[in-house]
Structures are given as C-alpha cells and as structure tokens.
Write a protein that holds these residues in place. Sequence first.
Motif, short mmCIF file in Angstrom:
data_model
loop_
_atom_site.label_atom_id
_atom_site.label_comp_id
_atom_site.label_asym_id
_atom_site.label_seq_id
_atom_site.Cartn_x
_atom_site.Cartn_y
_atom_site.Cartn_z
N ILE A 186 -6.25 -16.43 -15.28
CA ILE A 186 -6.06 -16.40 -13.83
C ILE A 186 -5.56 -15.03 -13.40
O ILE A 186 -5.96 -14.49 -12.36
N ARG A 187 -4.72 -14.43 -14.20
CA ARG A 187 -4.18 -13.12 -13.83
C ARG A 187 -5.23 -12.03 -13.91
O ARG A 187 -5.22 -11.08 -13.13
N GLY A 212 -7.35 -10.40 -10.38
CA GLY A 212 -6.13 -10.93 -10.97
C GLY A 212 -5.12 -11.44 -9.97
O GLY A 212 -5.11 -11.08 -8.80
N TYR A 213 -4.26 -12.29 -10.48
CA TYR A 213 -3.14 -12.81 -9.72
C TYR A 213 -1.93 -11.93 -10.05
O TYR A 213 -1.54 -11.82 -11.20
N LEU A 225 -11.92 -19.47 -10.79
CA LEU A 225 -10.79 -18.55 -10.91
C LEU A 225 -10.64 -17.70 -9.65
O LEU A 225 -9.52 -17.45 -9.19
N LYS A 226 -11.75 -17.29 -9.09
CA LYS A 226 -11.71 -16.49 -7.86
C LYS A 226 -11.13 -17.31 -6.72
O LYS A 226 -10.28 -16.83 -5.96
N THR A 255 -7.36 -17.80 -7.17
CA THR A 255 -6.61 -16.59 -6.82
C THR A 255 -6.54 -16.42 -5.31
O THR A 255 -5.47 -16.12 -4.75
N GLU A 256 -7.66 -16.59 -4.63
CA GLU A 256 -7.67 -16.45 -3.16
C GLU A 256 -6.74 -17.47 -2.51
O GLU A 256 -6.02 -17.14 -1.55
N LEU A 310 -3.02 -16.55 -3.10
CA LEU A 310 -2.61 -15.35 -2.37
C LEU A 310 -2.77 -15.52 -0.86
O LEU A 310 -2.48 -14.59 -0.10
#
Length: 280
Positions: free
Chosen positions: A34-35, A40-41, A248-249, A252-253, A256
């Motif tokens: 995930i990072r 990345g996160y 994963l994208k 992350t979105e 954030l």
Amino acid sequence: PPPPPPPPPPPPLFLAVDGIRARQARLVGSEMCIRDRDGGYPGLVIGFSWPSYDAHDSLLFYATEPPPTPALTPQRMGTTRDNILGSRTSFKALLETIQAEVVTALTDPVDFSLLTHSEGNYMGMVGLSTLDTAVSLKQCLMMAADISAVSLQANQQGQAISDTCEGVTVYYSGADAQLATSGYEYFRFHLTDFPIRLGSIGPFYTYPAPLALNPNVIGVDCSSVTVAPAVSNILNIHPSYRFVPEILKDLTETMLGEVQSNRSPIPSTTQGFVLKGQPW
C-alpha cells in the motif's frame, strides 16, 4: 528575511488487521504494498495481529458458538473466532492508546484510519464494539470481509464500525472462492438469516435488507479487476486486494481524501460503485 514556512502537518496513520495465518512478514508485506504502489501512502502503518493457525487448523477449528457475540469477559481462547474474541481487550487498548497519545495529544489533526482484511474484519467489528472512550477513525477500509453482508445496516452487528468511522468503504468481489467456502462450511456460526458474506456481494444497497444501510458506508465492487492477468487463479482472489494495482490506487486515494479516479456508480444507489478494470 521572510518567516520560515510552517512545519508540515503530521502524516496520517492507519492500523492494519489481517485475517487467518497472519505472520509478521505478511503484515509488513501488505503494508509496504500500500505504501509503495501508485505513489504510495505517506503515513505511518501499524499492524495488529491476533493468535491464528495455519490453513489446515484454521479450517478445523473455526468457532465454538454462533452469534450473538459473547460478553467481553471471561477471555476466550481456542478456535479462530475464540482467539479473536479473546483479543478484544488488546485491540481496544491499542486503539485507545493511539487516540490518547497521538491523535489527541498532537496540536495538528491526525487522520487515523483502520484497514481490515478477511477475518480481520470480524476482529475490527467485535473490537470496536468494546470501546469505552471515543476513538476518531477517519476511514475504515474493509477488504474481502468475512462477516455477514447485512452487518453494516443500521443497528446490526457492525453498527460500531459506522459509529466510530467517519467513512466506511467495503471492497468486495463476487468471485471470491474463500468467502463462498466460509459461507457454506461455517453457516451455523454465522447470522443464518443473512449468511452471505459482505466481501462477496458488498453492502445491501440493492437487495432487500432488514434495515437501511448506514449513510456513511460505501461499497466498491472489485469483480472487474480481480481477474487474470492481475490475479493468476481463483484461489488468489481473496488475498489479491494487497496487490491488484487498481485496488491499491483506490485505497490510497480514499485514505488520503483524494478523488477516486477509477470508480463508476452503480445505478439506483448513491452508495455503490464499480472499480473499473483496465483493457489488457
């Protein structure tokens, strides 16, 4: 000279809770995926594990009692779900410590989120229901959830999730073979009126359900991206939320607070979306 720029805000953080057979290396691997993917996160990742077994013993020793969830004490240990129930006090202590020592103690606000996978969603559900003090979770991201699909309806067994989390996002896939097995093999240990798993069909926003879906819950159907070549075979769909790029994208979105760029709305509901696959 101009004054120096203000210091950057503290990075966000999330707590990751995995399912059965969760080893430290697997937790770290999930978090690093995930990072690292898609920019990345940038925040801090904390992993929470509970006593689990290997694949064989996890199938043999799943649970001892059907719902409703038993009281917090005495502590229960033994089967997979007994071990989760016996870990509620530790889970509660960790959440309340992070809230007091990080989220509340820092001057700048900190986005604190929860990410759960598979049986880790049961840990999150029963753990959040034990909280004595308020914990502020920005997002609860639920992947391949091995809990009833009705859990997030108002006043159902997962009400503490909706009460604690500002936003709840459920990532699910209709082709998840492990969740189909769970629904069949362990029917008697689930809510028998609504045994189908949340990670298979998502929240009840287009199906009859006993009560309305909590308004802060979003479902994301990943069936279009949990396919070949991103996923090599049907048995790899269940863990694929850790490595499919589109998922994963979106994770992350969401964490954030960015615009989710690859979702399409499901007709007749404002709470359901489809994650769009890429042409191969």
